[in-house]
Design an enzyme around this catalytic site. Sequence first.
Site, PDB file in Angstrom:
ATOM      1  N   ARG A   1       0.841  -1.289   0.093  1.00 39.85           N
ATOM      2  CA  ARG A   1       0.094  -0.006   0.179  1.00 39.85           C
ATOM      3  C   ARG A   1       0.896   1.276  -0.018  1.00 39.85           C
ATOM      4  O   ARG A   1       1.677   1.521   0.985  1.00 39.85           O
ATOM      5  CB  ARG A   1      -0.782  -0.004   1.281  1.00 39.85           C
ATOM      6  CG  ARG A   1      -1.635   1.357   1.552  1.00 39.85           C
ATOM      7  CD  ARG A   1      -2.875   1.455   0.353  1.00 39.85           C
ATOM      8  NE  ARG A   1      -3.880   0.201   0.366  1.00 39.85           N
ATOM      9  CZ  ARG A   1      -4.729  -0.034  -0.384  1.00 39.85           C
ATOM     10  NH1 ARG A   1      -4.688   0.714  -1.660  1.00 39.85           N
ATOM     11  NH2 ARG A   1      -5.508  -0.996  -0.353  1.00 39.85           N
TER      12      ARG A   1
ATOM     13  N   ASP B   1     -12.386   9.287  -6.917  1.00 37.81           N
ATOM     14  CA  ASP B   1     -11.960   7.892  -7.475  1.00 37.81           C
ATOM     15  C   ASP B   1     -12.536   8.217  -8.952  1.00 37.81           C
ATOM     16  O   ASP B   1     -13.443   7.801  -9.468  1.00 37.81           O
ATOM     17  CB  ASP B   1     -12.493   6.651  -6.894  1.00 37.81           C
ATOM     18  CG  ASP B   1     -12.066   5.571  -7.526  1.00 37.81           C
ATOM     19  OD1 ASP B   1     -11.215   5.420  -8.337  1.00 37.81           O
ATOM     20  OD2 ASP B   1     -12.402   4.254  -7.001  1.00 37.81           O
TER      21      ASP B   1
ATOM     22  N   HIS C   1       0.463   3.475 -10.591  1.00 37.45           N
ATOM     23  CA  HIS C   1      -0.398   3.956  -9.613  1.00 37.45           C
ATOM     24  C   HIS C   1       0.446   4.646  -8.407  1.00 37.45           C
ATOM     25  O   HIS C   1       0.226   4.304  -7.350  1.00 37.45           O
ATOM     26  CB  HIS C   1      -1.043   2.520  -9.108  1.00 37.45           C
ATOM     27  CG  HIS C   1      -2.363   2.825  -8.018  1.00 37.45           C
ATOM     28  ND1 HIS C   1      -2.220   3.682  -7.134  1.00 37.45           N
ATOM     29  CD2 HIS C   1      -3.236   2.072  -8.130  1.00 37.45           C
ATOM     30  CE1 HIS C   1      -3.307   3.550  -6.624  1.00 37.45           C
ATOM     31  NE2 HIS C   1      -4.006   2.722  -7.309  1.00 37.45           N
TER      32      HIS C   1
ATOM     33  N   ARG D   1       1.537  -6.663 -10.081  1.00 38.51           N
ATOM     34  CA  ARG D   1       2.112  -6.063  -8.610  1.00 38.51           C
ATOM     35  C   ARG D   1       2.365  -6.891  -7.483  1.00 38.51           C
ATOM     36  O   ARG D   1       2.896  -6.446  -6.615  1.00 38.51           O
ATOM     37  CB  ARG D   1       1.078  -4.801  -8.263  1.00 38.51           C
ATOM     38  CG  ARG D   1      -0.178  -5.383  -7.708  1.00 38.51           C
ATOM     39  CD  ARG D   1      -1.202  -4.333  -7.152  1.00 38.51           C
ATOM     40  NE  ARG D   1      -2.547  -4.628  -6.842  1.00 38.51           N
ATOM     41  CZ  ARG D   1      -3.210  -4.020  -6.349  1.00 38.51           C
ATOM     42  NH1 ARG D   1      -3.091  -2.698  -5.667  1.00 38.51           N
ATOM     43  NH2 ARG D   1      -4.689  -4.277  -5.983  1.00 38.51           N
TER      44      ARG D   1
ATOM     45  N   GLU E   1      -2.360   8.718 -11.122  1.00 42.96           N
ATOM     46  CA  GLU E   1      -1.887   7.321 -11.919  1.00 42.96           C
ATOM     47  C   GLU E   1      -1.907   7.763 -13.655  1.00 42.96           C
ATOM     48  O   GLU E   1      -2.864   8.343 -13.773  1.00 42.96           O
ATOM     49  CB  GLU E   1      -2.746   6.164 -11.465  1.00 42.96           C
ATOM     50  CG  GLU E   1      -2.938   6.082 -10.172  1.00 42.96           C
ATOM     51  CD  GLU E   1      -4.222   5.150  -9.867  1.00 42.96           C
ATOM     52  OE1 GLU E   1      -4.278   4.163 -10.734  1.00 42.96           O
ATOM     53  OE2 GLU E   1      -4.793   5.048  -8.887  1.00 42.96           O
TER      54      GLU E   1
HETATM   55  C1  BG6 Z   1      -7.303   3.143  -7.732  1.00 43.74           C
HETATM   56  C2  BG6 Z   1      -8.968   2.764  -8.167  1.00 43.74           C
HETATM   57  O1  BG6 Z   1      -6.753   3.221  -8.931  1.00 43.74           O
HETATM   58  O2  BG6 Z   1      -6.960   2.178  -6.773  1.00 43.74           O
HETATM   59  C3  BG6 Z   1      -9.690   2.810  -6.915  1.00 43.74           C
HETATM   60  O3  BG6 Z   1      -9.633   3.863  -9.122  1.00 43.74           O
HETATM   61  C4  BG6 Z   1      -9.226   1.712  -5.790  1.00 43.74           C
HETATM   62  O4  BG6 Z   1     -10.995   2.283  -7.191  1.00 43.74           O
HETATM   63  C5  BG6 Z   1      -7.693   1.953  -5.851  1.00 43.74           C
HETATM   64  O5  BG6 Z   1      -9.844   1.748  -4.768  1.00 43.74           O
HETATM   65  C6  BG6 Z   1      -7.041   1.290  -4.735  1.00 43.74           C
HETATM   66  O6  BG6 Z   1      -6.954  -0.151  -5.256  1.00 43.74           O
HETATM   67  P1  BG6 Z   1      -6.254  -1.512  -4.364  1.00 43.74           P
HETATM   68  O7  BG6 Z   1      -6.724  -2.579  -5.085  1.00 43.74           O
HETATM   69  O8  BG6 Z   1      -4.744  -1.103  -4.431  1.00 43.74           O
HETATM   70  O9  BG6 Z   1      -6.927  -1.298  -2.949  1.00 43.74           O
END
Ligand code: BG6
Length: 283
Positions: free
Chosen positions: A52, A193, A147, A78, A251
């Site tokens: 994260r 989002d 991302h 990932r 992103e």
């Molecule tokens: C973003 C999406 O790119 O990533 C969101 O648009 C999503 O909808 C976010 O919640 C995080 O995604 P993840 O899978 O890493 O929890």
Amino acid sequence: MSLPPPIELSSANGSGAAYAHGAHLTAWTPAGSDPVIWLSALARFKPGVAIRGGVPIVFPWFGAGRSGKLNPAHGFARTRVWDLASSAPEGDDVVAEFVLEGSGTDEPEFPYAFSARYEVRLGAALQLSLTVTNNDSQPFSYEEALHAYLRVGDVRQVVVEGLGGCSYLDQADPSGVRVRTQSGRVTFSGETDRIYGAAGQVRVVDPVLGRTLVIDKQNSASTVVWNPWIDKAASLEDFGDDEWPSMICIEGGNLREASVRLQPTETHTMRYSVRVDPSDSGE
Ligand code: BG6
């Protein structure tokens, strides 16, 4: 079990770190500046689990994909272990290159032979490039995104420039995904989002940290803007309840109808860069 330690990247121009797991950059601090990349204090470093924060590589589908049915979320790149092909200084920069090969038989949801090369350059800017080659005998399509989680002082005071007039898919609309058009600059007052059809430069103006982050892209038709805000952050195990004001994801990608289609032997490279413009303090 935890991950092997990250590759430390450092040069006169700054420092950072990246894991082979997901070819995941988790830190970048340009020389003379504060850290630019955000990482959750609750990020997990385990095989098979996405980290994260940092810069996850989204490939070969975004979210649950265009069909809305694919797993894992944001594709498998990932959480796969990439090969570190090289990591070396280049002048005042440092450059690392990672490779992921797909055989066509190891991922049932993406049964194609491919290779992906990811170059990370830490210089005056952070420059990322993702190159995908079709090694299969048939064409394939994929979605991709870098991302990037960017560190900000307080997202409630941040202004994002460069998206005015662009249409976007609003994925946080409680009544379902909606197409809207951005009017002027983006500000934040709730869960955000959005997938913008936007290829141009984006500026994240941050009056609290007194700096502006400048994002440039090449061969990237989509820009995602994400902040989970209070409830969504609380629902994520690896996201601290109080961390959401300190980050924003901008992103660069090619998503949904902007997916990339490659014929056999064809290659596509998407580039994403971010740099600090200290002269624009957002005042
Ligand atoms: C973003 C999406 O790119 O990533 C969101 O648009 C999503 O909808 C976010 O919640 C995080 O995604 P993840 O899978 O890493 O929890």
